[in-house]
Design a protein around this motif. Sequence first.
Motif, mmCIF file in Angstrom:
data_model
loop_
_atom_site.group_PDB
_atom_site.id
_atom_site.type_symbol
_atom_site.label_atom_id
_atom_site.label_comp_id
_atom_site.label_asym_id
_atom_site.label_seq_id
_atom_site.Cartn_x
_atom_site.Cartn_y
_atom_site.Cartn_z
ATOM 1 N N ILE A 72 0.882 -1.163 0.000
ATOM 2 C CA ILE A 72 0.000 0.000 0.000
ATOM 3 C C ILE A 72 0.920 1.213 0.000
ATOM 4 O O ILE A 72 1.758 1.352 0.894
ATOM 5 C CB ILE A 72 -0.939 0.001 1.215
ATOM 6 C CG1 ILE A 72 -1.885 -1.202 1.151
ATOM 7 C CG2 ILE A 72 -1.731 1.301 1.288
ATOM 8 C CD1 ILE A 72 -2.810 -1.347 2.336
ATOM 9 N N SER A 73 0.785 2.062 -0.999
ATOM 10 C CA SER A 73 1.821 3.066 -1.265
ATOM 11 C C SER A 73 1.275 4.484 -1.287
ATOM 12 O O SER A 73 0.120 4.720 -1.634
ATOM 13 C CB SER A 73 2.494 2.770 -2.613
ATOM 14 O OG SER A 73 3.003 1.446 -2.648
ATOM 15 N N LEU A 74 2.165 5.398 -0.926
ATOM 16 C CA LEU A 74 1.905 6.832 -1.029
ATOM 17 C C LEU A 74 2.903 7.426 -2.013
ATOM 18 O O LEU A 74 4.117 7.211 -1.890
ATOM 19 C CB LEU A 74 2.065 7.507 0.335
ATOM 20 C CG LEU A 74 2.105 9.039 0.351
ATOM 21 C CD1 LEU A 74 0.784 9.640 -0.134
ATOM 22 C CD2 LEU A 74 2.453 9.564 1.750
ATOM 23 N N CYS A 75 2.395 8.159 -2.994
ATOM 24 C CA CYS A 75 3.254 8.877 -3.934
ATOM 25 C C CYS A 75 3.206 10.363 -3.585
ATOM 26 O O CYS A 75 2.137 10.985 -3.608
ATOM 27 C CB CYS A 75 2.775 8.646 -5.370
ATOM 28 S SG CYS A 75 3.706 9.588 -6.593
ATOM 29 N N ILE A 76 4.371 10.940 -3.228
ATOM 30 C CA ILE A 76 4.472 12.366 -2.894
ATOM 31 C C ILE A 76 5.196 13.072 -4.032
ATOM 32 O O ILE A 76 6.350 12.754 -4.333
ATOM 33 C CB ILE A 76 5.244 12.587 -1.573
ATOM 34 C CG1 ILE A 76 4.617 11.782 -0.425
ATOM 35 C CG2 ILE A 76 5.290 14.063 -1.223
ATOM 36 C CD1 ILE A 76 5.402 11.859 0.870
ATOM 37 N N GLU A 77 4.518 14.018 -4.659
ATOM 38 C CA GLU A 77 5.133 14.774 -5.744
ATOM 39 C C GLU A 77 5.686 16.082 -5.194
ATOM 40 O O GLU A 77 4.993 16.799 -4.465
ATOM 41 C CB GLU A 77 4.111 15.054 -6.849
ATOM 42 C CG GLU A 77 4.728 15.641 -8.102
ATOM 43 C CD GLU A 77 3.732 15.800 -9.235
ATOM 44 O OE1 GLU A 77 3.956 16.676 -10.096
ATOM 45 O OE2 GLU A 77 2.719 15.060 -9.251
ATOM 46 N N MET A 78 6.964 16.365 -5.547
ATOM 47 C CA MET A 78 7.649 17.552 -5.021
ATOM 48 C C MET A 78 8.252 18.367 -6.147
ATOM 49 O O MET A 78 8.689 17.807 -7.163
ATOM 50 C CB MET A 78 8.750 17.122 -4.050
ATOM 51 C CG MET A 78 8.227 16.532 -2.756
ATOM 52 S SD MET A 78 9.538 15.728 -1.798
ATOM 53 C CE MET A 78 9.866 14.321 -2.836
ATOM 54 N N ASN A 79 8.308 19.671 -5.938
ATOM 55 C CA ASN A 79 8.948 20.534 -6.928
ATOM 56 C C ASN A 79 10.457 20.558 -6.706
ATOM 57 O O ASN A 79 10.988 19.837 -5.849
ATOM 58 C CB ASN A 79 8.343 21.942 -6.894
ATOM 59 C CG ASN A 79 8.532 22.618 -5.535
ATOM 60 O OD1 ASN A 79 9.403 22.245 -4.750
ATOM 61 N ND2 ASN A 79 7.708 23.633 -5.267
ATOM 62 N N SER A 80 11.144 21.418 -7.441
ATOM 63 C CA SER A 80 12.610 21.467 -7.371
ATOM 64 C C SER A 80 13.116 21.920 -6.006
ATOM 65 O O SER A 80 14.285 21.699 -5.664
ATOM 66 C CB SER A 80 13.158 22.388 -8.460
ATOM 67 O OG SER A 80 12.591 23.685 -8.326
#
Length: 739
Positions: free
Chosen positions: A333-341
């Motif tokens: 069971i996964s969490l994807c965290i999107e981050m900027n530069s």
Amino acid sequence: MFSTSSIIENLNQEEGLEYKKLCRLLNLSKKTDKAKLDIALRALEELEIINKNKDNEYFNVKESNHLVAKIRCSSKGYCFAVRENNNEDIYIKENLLNYAWNGDKVLVRIIKDGVRRRSPEGVVDCILERTNQILLAKVEIIKDEVYGIPIDDRILAKIKLPKKDEKYKYNPINKNIVKIEIDLFPIAQQEGNGHVIKELTLNNNEKLDTDFVLSKSNIHRIANVQNPKLTVSNQQQRLDLSSKNSYMFKSWETENSPILPIFQIDKIKNNSYKLWIHTNTIAERLDLINKKSLQIFFDRFESFPLLEKWQNYLSDEICNAAKFNINEINDAISLCIEMNSENEIINWSFHLTKVKCSLLVENQHIDALLTRKSKARITSRILKPIKDYIEDLDKIIEISNEFRKNQLLDGKIELPKSNNNIESLKEILVHNPAEFSKEYFEPLNNNDIQTYLSPLLYEANSIWFNHSNNYGLNNASYISQELDYINVTEIIKNSELIDSNIELNDNGTLSFKKLVELCTDDNKKRILHKILFNVVRDNEVTLISNDNTIDDSKNIISPWTLPSFDFTNLMNQYNIYNMIINGKRNKSSGGNLINIMEKESWENVTWRLYNSSTLKSLDLLFNSVMIDKINEYKNKVRQFKSNMITIKKVRKAEKFIGNKYSGLIMAVQSYGFFVEIPELYVEGLVHVSTLSNDWYEYRSRQNLLIGRKSKNSYKIGDVIDIKIIKVDILKYQIDLEIV
């Protein structure tokens, strides 16, 4: 076996419950057990705690004048009923305890209101739950009868034993104490009865320390863990990420330690990244919305180290099925965290996935990565075998550092762990990245790679709280307490930790965080950390529901990333899994589907996520009774770990009785002062009675002991010469004297 508490928990105030159904809920089938239930029901009716309706069904009385509390006794015989939510404690005279013992859960009735600074007084009308089913005691002969005298002097009772247990009579040389199982608790004029189930001869016998401390903490050693039946994980909605590299960061060395999550990093456009946190899919393998299944967990809610191995709350079968093995595909069971530069979080989403762990990253790797002189040229023999993964690892470590920096800017503090060189404590002192009951963080440490997991998991747990709270879901959470309750001025005054020439803030005070920063001297730092460890409160698990008013969601996390560690993580992980599988994604069958597992999706959802049946099932997990049981067990585990560390330090000091050392005074009390021996990393007491050269009085305002004639004083921070004169294994005590 049922308790009074379990009867009340199964009844409610709105609907009555018939006798047969109550028996089924309590798993009672024998006539003897039902006879005991009948006695309990009659007693509760007499006390007006429960009642019966016209259909002969039982229910809890709404306007009861009883309060639920826990008994806390001192060794001097003073007893109080401690209520929840920091309500005023109720003083209970010994003759009004009705044989309630220290730690028992009771129903109390106030018989005298508090006035001025005096606490209200009360009487114990009903014992809901006994804390001590097994007692540690010394066997003594009193008037030709055999008795067990509890070694915990806060338990104001003695237990009558059969004549055959006379052979266990206490011998001070052997320090042979016994474990007594209670057959009958004292009631009215009837003495308590029990029998010896095991003898523990503690003198020069460290092998029994774990058993001794477990018993003293009221925790049972579990030989064969039983869990609900294992089910097959869902394969229909899984995102296949098994071709991607994922990494496990691990310091624990024991084979059966909790299963850690794995991390994946993907570079996307504009120098942005996706950080994936893959957790072991345990919640979807268990039936957690079945009352009988849940009761299996009621005597264990957490895994913890027993020095030589871990005592897990989950069975080996479940852990092995969910375990991430190197180069093996497994469900997650996964969490994807999107981050900027700038490593700022701009989006997130939850998924069911298939993943593969590519590399186990250990302490030697993190140290080599962080101390290497050149990032361009890999020369280290430790890093060469993993050179293809270094770019990913560098980025994960960078994100961890950035997250921690932001957490500290939000008001969190870091306190280092106390020094230790006792080999047997190594596993228990490894940083647990899923332990969030403390109000402080452990600093990131090259020698313990698991410290680098904490900032990442803290953020993941915070994200789930944010997500679920916006959807109005119940959660088991930690609410960070503001540190305003700590009197910084008192700490400075009593300990003289920093110079008087300090700059205060606009309010004329000094912040807690600033105090830590201003303390630069090594000795004073050790003293400050010791004081802070003692005054900073532990956080308890709290049920967050629609009824709660949330003032600052930044200070709340709902742990879910380490379900093999404790039941709190497992509950919240089940919440995520249930939302993925059962959450309604559109208003009607023909409407557009909404990805309800994505950040800010709640802004487009105007319908109820679950039907009434699903909500009712979730209430079995997320309720105040469950949360109370979790907190009670967690307190026992905290006590066990603390006492385990202490007894091993006492064992170490025992080997150096008679030796002289230079020590640092860490605390001063009216009865003496505590001295740390830096050479051994142990602390002992110089009792005031050993200061025979003068009569010493305690001055609380200056926090020091001072001789009436000589004016010789002892205060925090003084360095003195001492000698170890005695240790007491049963009381975890080291006695020192000045030389």
